[in-house]
Design a protein around this motif. Structure first.
Motif, PDB file in Angstrom:
ATOM      1  N   ASP A  15       0.478   3.506  -2.843  1.00  0.00           N
ATOM      2  CA  ASP A  15      -0.036   4.527  -2.019  1.00  0.00           C
ATOM      3  C   ASP A  15      -1.140   3.723  -1.170  1.00  0.00           C
ATOM      4  O   ASP A  15      -1.833   4.029  -0.450  1.00  0.00           O
ATOM      5  CB  ASP A  15      -0.669   5.744  -2.405  1.00  0.00           C
ATOM      6  N   GLY A  16      -0.895   2.088  -1.388  1.00  0.00           N
ATOM      7  CA  GLY A  16      -1.781   1.406  -0.435  1.00  0.00           C
ATOM      8  C   GLY A  16      -3.360   0.919  -0.997  1.00  0.00           C
ATOM      9  O   GLY A  16      -4.015   0.531  -0.225  1.00  0.00           O
ATOM     10  N   ARG A  17      -3.476   1.323  -2.279  1.00  0.00           N
ATOM     11  CA  ARG A  17      -4.866   0.952  -2.779  1.00  0.00           C
ATOM     12  C   ARG A  17      -5.068  -0.564  -2.930  1.00  0.00           C
ATOM     13  O   ARG A  17      -4.309  -1.047  -3.891  1.00  0.00           O
ATOM     14  CB  ARG A  17      -5.071   1.779  -4.201  1.00  0.00           C
ATOM     15  N   VAL A  18      -6.027  -1.206  -2.586  1.00  0.00           N
ATOM     16  CA  VAL A  18      -6.216  -2.615  -2.884  1.00  0.00           C
ATOM     17  C   VAL A  18      -6.705  -2.867  -4.334  1.00  0.00           C
ATOM     18  O   VAL A  18      -7.322  -1.929  -5.150  1.00  0.00           O
ATOM     19  CB  VAL A  18      -7.247  -3.168  -1.911  1.00  0.00           C
ATOM     20  N   TYR A  19      -6.401  -3.927  -4.949  1.00  0.00           N
ATOM     21  CA  TYR A  19      -6.424  -4.022  -6.396  1.00  0.00           C
ATOM     22  C   TYR A  19      -7.967  -3.906  -7.062  1.00  0.00           C
ATOM     23  O   TYR A  19      -8.121  -3.465  -8.014  1.00  0.00           O
ATOM     24  CB  TYR A  19      -5.542  -5.508  -6.524  1.00  0.00           C
ATOM     25  N   ILE A  23      -9.673   1.016  -2.928  1.00  0.00           N
ATOM     26  CA  ILE A  23      -9.580   1.997  -1.784  1.00  0.00           C
ATOM     27  C   ILE A  23      -8.475   1.608  -1.121  1.00  0.00           C
ATOM     28  O   ILE A  23      -7.710   0.907  -1.150  1.00  0.00           O
ATOM     29  CB  ILE A  23     -10.834   1.600  -0.907  1.00  0.00           C
ATOM     30  N   LYS A  24      -8.163   2.671  -0.065  1.00  0.00           N
ATOM     31  CA  LYS A  24      -7.099   2.625   0.822  1.00  0.00           C
ATOM     32  C   LYS A  24      -7.440   2.903   2.137  1.00  0.00           C
ATOM     33  O   LYS A  24      -8.628   3.444   2.434  1.00  0.00           O
ATOM     34  CB  LYS A  24      -5.883   3.477   0.302  1.00  0.00           C
ATOM     35  N   ASP A  25      -6.424   2.736   3.004  1.00  0.00           N
ATOM     36  CA  ASP A  25      -7.105   2.949   4.542  1.00  0.00           C
ATOM     37  C   ASP A  25      -7.439   4.145   4.755  1.00  0.00           C
ATOM     38  O   ASP A  25      -7.061   5.317   4.407  1.00  0.00           O
ATOM     39  CB  ASP A  25      -5.276   2.748   5.244  1.00  0.00           C
TER      40      ASP A  25
END
Ligand code: R1P
Ligand code: URA
Length: 335
Positions: A15-19, A23-25
């Motif tokens: 779902d686009g969460r950074v490692y 967080i995500k967009d």
């Protein structure tokens, strides 16, 4: 983070969460205050509007992101801990989650090399880096090499610094707070609180002349801390490239959106001639916690007062920066 990661180049969850920041967009705003300590982040967040309720996420790696509104404007506070490597995680991962311009102000503590008292505020116009030379023979001494390297300076964003920050700090100054605010200053960010800041410990660091050397060679050198240079450096070096998707790591000749092999930007889309090219603008406020001249160290009471004042002023400076709507993320801080 226990979720499955999909890309080894820029690791993210499905779902686009950074490692590392988690967080995500949409969970981080274009306007950001970055701090080193959790309590400072939480205290600054007390200035946020109560509605909508601020979003808060502490990642498994210890990064804390709080996104809310300050007088109606979306702002994030990101606590990154200490040191250049954490700045690198912060800037690159936030950049990946935000479209448009990023405005970043660091609010951190520092040691001061001049006779400014503890509790002063320094808004550096530029920063250098001071790094330990790992090729120097620290065990036996070394006649051939220098133990510390000084980088060239990189500048703060002067709009953010001079047009907004200084004025916001002056207008929020508590009655009868005599603390100086200094702008004609150069900061040095170091890779150690100890050796490359000239502190004496049980290690043989060959640093007893380091502070004098800095004062002799760097005009206006005033403060020592550990992050500002890396923020300014990454802000100044970013050229608006988008991160390539996993599938586009190789097919440079086949993808219609990617430049040809001869492009100076072989890894992504080049926005450098585009008037809408997003920017990263960065500035810093350093609170003097340690006077390296008098050896004074700030009291907890002084820290609370200084953080309350400067935290509110930094939010106000970010709010007041006039950024055209089309340069902002369409759903920034929408959480
Ligand atoms: C060292 O005590 C830490 O304090 C300073 C230095 O840069 C380093 O991170 O900044 P913060 O108060 O933001 O953590
Ligand atoms: N932060 C630093 O990095 N150095 C100091 O002396 C005080 C705060």
């Amino acid at each position: 983070m226990r979720d499955t990661i999909t890309d080894a180049n820029f690791p993210k969850t499905a779902d686009g969460r950074v490692y590392h920041l988690g967080i995500k967009d949409g969970e981080v705003a274009n306007r950001i205050v970055t701090v080193g300590s959790i309590s400072r982040a939480q205290d600054i967040a007390k200035h946020f509007d109560s509605s909508p309720k601020p979003f808060s996420l502490q990642s498994e790696r210890g990064f804390l992101t709080i996104t809310g509104r300050y007088r109606g404007v979306p702002v994030s506070i990101v606590c990154i801990g200490m040191g250049g490597p954490n700045v690198d995680f912060f800037i690159r991962e936030v950049r990946e989650c935000v479209r448009g311009d990023l405005l970043i102000i660091r609010l951190g503590s520092c040691g001061c090399l001049t006779d400014l008292p503890v509790g002063s505020l320094i808004l550096p116009k530029a920063s250098i880096a001071v790094t330990r030379n790992l090729d120097f023979d620290f065990a036996n001494g070394d006649h051939w090499r220098t133990p510390y390297r000084l980088s060239k300076p990189v500048s703060a964003d002067l709009d953010l610094l001079m047009a907004q920050l200084k004025g916001a700090l002056e207008s929020a100054r508590p009655v009868a707070a005599p603390n100086p605010i200094v702008t004609n200053a150069v900061n040095a960010s170091t890779d150690s609180f100890y050796s490359s800041q000239g502190r004496q410990t049980s290690f043989q660091d060959y640093n007893s002349g380091l502070i004098d050397h800095l004062k002799e060679t760097i005009p206006d050198i005033t403060s020592l801390e550990m992050e500002t240079y890396w923020i300014f450096h990454l802000a100044a070096s970013w050229k608006g490239l988008s991160t390539p998707s996993p599938a586009s790591n190789f097919p440079l000749a086949t993808s219609p959106v990617l430049p040809s092999h001869s492009s100076p930007h072989p890894q992504g889309v080049d926005f450098s001639n585009d008037v809408h090219k997003p920017l990263i603008k960065a500035a810093a406020v350093q609170m003097v916690f340690a006077s390296r001249r008098s050896q004074d160290f700030i009291t907890p009471q002084q820290v609370s007062e200084l953080e309350a004042w400067s935290g509110g002023a930094v939010l106000e400076a970010l709010r007041a920066m006039n950024v055209p709507h089309n340069r902002l993320h369409p759903n920034e801080g929408s959480v």
